[in-house]
Design a protein around this motif. Structure first.
Motif, PDB file in Angstrom:
ATOM      1  N   ASN A 148       0.819  -1.208   0.000  1.00 61.30           N
ATOM      2  CA  ASN A 148       0.000   0.000   0.000  1.00 61.30           C
ATOM      3  C   ASN A 148       0.856   1.262   0.000  1.00 61.30           C
ATOM      4  OD1 ASN A 148      -2.707  -0.969  -0.062  1.00 61.30           O
ATOM      5  ND2 ASN A 148      -2.523  -1.624   2.059  1.00 61.30           N
ATOM      6  N   TYR A 149       1.897   1.271   0.816  1.00 59.14           N
ATOM      7  CA  TYR A 149       2.796   2.425   0.838  1.00 59.14           C
ATOM      8  C   TYR A 149       3.497   2.591  -0.509  1.00 59.14           C
ATOM      9  CZ  TYR A 149       2.682   4.009   5.720  1.00 59.14           C
ATOM     10  OH  TYR A 149       2.310   4.562   6.929  1.00 59.14           O
ATOM     11  N   LEU A 154      15.308  -5.100   8.492  1.00 59.50           N
ATOM     12  CA  LEU A 154      14.234  -4.822   9.442  1.00 59.50           C
ATOM     13  C   LEU A 154      14.359  -5.782  10.612  1.00 59.50           C
ATOM     14  CD1 LEU A 154      11.302  -4.461   6.879  1.00 59.50           C
ATOM     15  CD2 LEU A 154      12.738  -2.641   7.844  1.00 59.50           C
ATOM     16  N   GLY A 155      14.763  -5.255  11.757  1.00 55.01           N
ATOM     17  CA  GLY A 155      14.922  -6.090  12.939  1.00 55.01           C
ATOM     18  C   GLY A 155      13.609  -6.723  13.360  1.00 55.01           C
ATOM     19  N   THR A 156      13.682  -7.954  13.822  1.00 56.53           N
ATOM     20  CA  THR A 156      12.480  -8.682  14.235  1.00 56.53           C
ATOM     21  C   THR A 156      11.930  -8.128  15.547  1.00 56.53           C
ATOM     22  OG1 THR A 156      13.298 -10.692  13.192  1.00 56.53           O
ATOM     23  CG2 THR A 156      11.561 -10.952  14.839  1.00 56.53           C
ATOM     24  N   ALA A 208       7.859   3.168   7.750  1.00 52.30           N
ATOM     25  CA  ALA A 208       7.685   4.203   6.725  1.00 52.30           C
ATOM     26  C   ALA A 208       8.194   5.553   7.214  1.00 52.30           C
ATOM     27  CB  ALA A 208       6.216   4.294   6.319  1.00 52.30           C
ATOM     28  N   ALA A 209       7.894   5.889   8.460  1.00 57.77           N
ATOM     29  CA  ALA A 209       8.366   7.160   9.022  1.00 57.77           C
ATOM     30  C   ALA A 209       9.887   7.189   9.083  1.00 57.77           C
ATOM     31  CB  ALA A 209       7.769   7.367  10.411  1.00 57.77           C
ATOM     32  N   TRP A 210      10.484   6.046   9.437  1.00 56.95           N
ATOM     33  CA  TRP A 210      11.936   5.964   9.556  1.00 56.95           C
ATOM     34  C   TRP A 210      12.615   6.030   8.194  1.00 56.95           C
ATOM     35  CZ3 TRP A 210      15.648   2.202   8.139  1.00 56.95           C
ATOM     36  CH2 TRP A 210      16.895   2.315   8.773  1.00 56.95           C
ATOM     37  N   ILE A 211      12.067   5.312   7.213  1.00 59.81           N
ATOM     38  CA  ILE A 211      12.717   5.213   5.906  1.00 59.81           C
ATOM     39  C   ILE A 211      12.610   6.512   5.120  1.00 59.81           C
ATOM     40  CG2 ILE A 211      10.840   4.389   4.402  1.00 59.81           C
ATOM     41  CD1 ILE A 211      14.442   3.009   4.667  1.00 59.81           C
ATOM     42  N   SER A 212      11.740   7.398   5.511  1.00 63.32           N
ATOM     43  CA  SER A 212      11.633   8.690   4.823  1.00 63.32           C
ATOM     44  C   SER A 212      12.319   9.804   5.619  1.00 63.32           C
ATOM     45  CB  SER A 212      10.156   9.047   4.589  1.00 63.32           C
ATOM     46  OG  SER A 212       9.440   9.080   5.822  1.00 63.32           O
ATOM     47  N   PHE A 238       8.130   8.153   1.210  1.00 64.60           N
ATOM     48  CA  PHE A 238       7.342   7.024   1.722  1.00 64.60           C
ATOM     49  C   PHE A 238       6.292   7.526   2.711  1.00 64.60           C
ATOM     50  CE2 PHE A 238       7.460   2.346   2.770  1.00 64.60           C
ATOM     51  CZ  PHE A 238       7.563   1.911   1.466  1.00 64.60           C
ATOM     52  N   ASN A 239       5.686   8.658   2.382  1.00 64.57           N
ATOM     53  CA  ASN A 239       4.807   9.294   3.360  1.00 64.57           C
ATOM     54  C   ASN A 239       3.329   9.272   2.988  1.00 64.57           C
ATOM     55  OD1 ASN A 239       5.083  11.038   1.252  1.00 64.57           O
ATOM     56  ND2 ASN A 239       5.972  12.728   2.411  1.00 64.57           N
ATOM     57  N   HIS A 240       2.982   8.549   1.936  1.00 61.18           N
ATOM     58  CA  HIS A 240       1.573   8.423   1.561  1.00 61.18           C
ATOM     59  C   HIS A 240       1.144   6.967   1.681  1.00 61.18           C
ATOM     60  CE1 HIS A 240       1.609  12.539   0.164  1.00 61.18           C
ATOM     61  NE2 HIS A 240       2.643  12.274  -0.621  1.00 61.18           N
ATOM     62  N   TYR A 241      -0.146   6.771   1.886  1.00 61.06           N
ATOM     63  CA  TYR A 241      -0.658   5.412   2.090  1.00 61.06           C
ATOM     64  C   TYR A 241      -1.940   5.220   1.294  1.00 61.06           C
ATOM     65  CZ  TYR A 241      -2.036   1.124   4.544  1.00 61.06           C
ATOM     66  OH  TYR A 241      -2.379  -0.174   4.854  1.00 61.06           O
ATOM     67  N   ASN A 242      -2.034   4.089   0.597  1.00 62.26           N
ATOM     68  CA  ASN A 242      -3.206   3.760  -0.199  1.00 62.26           C
ATOM     69  C   ASN A 242      -3.734   2.412   0.266  1.00 62.26           C
ATOM     70  OD1 ASN A 242      -5.098   3.100  -2.099  1.00 62.26           O
ATOM     71  ND2 ASN A 242      -3.762   3.330  -3.873  1.00 62.26           N
TER      72      ASN A 242
END
Length: 227
Positions: free
Chosen positions: A63-64, A139-141, A193-197, A207-211
């Motif tokens: 979705n992101y 991505l850490g578990t 998403a917040a971290w990667i942007s 990476f700040n929008h979501y569908n």
């Protein structure tokens, strides 16, 4: 969702200092923390791969990606470990198949409580090496109990700005007590998403929008392989 088996399993044995005087706080700071990498606004070809945690992340991740103009593919290999991904050609197969320029890895959930942690050092190193010059984030578990050090080791090897730490995220779990519920997986993805942007990662992207309307998760399922 389509199921395929892994193919041909086989064993493979600038920062410039200002001329002005710094305050004590500034001089003690880590130079990497003072440099902001510009956000890459171009479309990315993203591959998410790993063990069963991928299954919960795939839908919100898709979705992101759809909302921000990125291509997305995912590979969920049930019960896999770093050892599985190194002692087979599965990683290379999907890198060739999808040719991503950005790879997200979530492997380690099945290695949370191993006693011989050092045996995993070479496997993690090999995975990073085989991904090569592509952008990579591990991505850490989100551990459900205190682990024996797999997340710390992975962070050490991949680097803090390429490692997303999920250890402090509170999650609701499915009946097995380990896998996050769909709602918690979505919250986990929101945090990623917040971290990667942001400037906290080496390779920030839009990476700040979501569908929430995406139907195709582009999810490839691999069944457990014991060897």
């Amino acid at each position: 969702m389509r199921s395929i088996l892994p193919l041909s399993f086989f064993a493979i044995a600038l920062f410039s200092l200002s001329s002005c005087k710094n305050t004590p706080q500034e001089s003690d700071a880590n130079p990497q923390e003072q440099v902001s990498t510009p956000v890459d606004s171009t479309p990315q070809n993203i591959l998410l791969l790993g063990e069963s945690m991928v299954e919960g992340l795939a839908k919100p991740f898709a979705n992101y990606c759809a909302a921000n103009g990125h291509e997305f593919h995912s590979v969920c290999w049930y019960s896999s470990t770093t050892r599985h991904w190194v002692l087979t050609d599965t990683l290379e197969y999907f890198l060739r198949k999808f040719n991503p320029n950005y790879v997200f890895v979530t492997i380690g959930g099945n290695e949370q409580f191993i006693s011989n942690l050092e045996s995993r050092r070479e496997y993690i190193t090999q995975i990073i090496k085989r991904i090569g010059n592509r952008k990579i984030v591990w991505l850490g578990t989100p551990a459900w109990k205190e682990d024996t050090g797999i997340n710390k080791l992975t962070r050490e090897l991949v680097g803090a700005d390429r490692y997303y730490d999920a250890s402090n995220i509170k999650m609701k779990r499915k009946k097995d007590g380990a896998h996050p519920t769909p709602e918690s997986s979505s919250e986990w993805m929101d945090s990623i998403a917040a971290w990667i942007s942001s400037s906290r990662t080496r390779y920030p992207i839009v990476f700040n929008h979501y569908n929430d309307t995406v139907k195709n998760m582009h999810l490839n399922i691999l069944q457990p392989m014991h060897f």
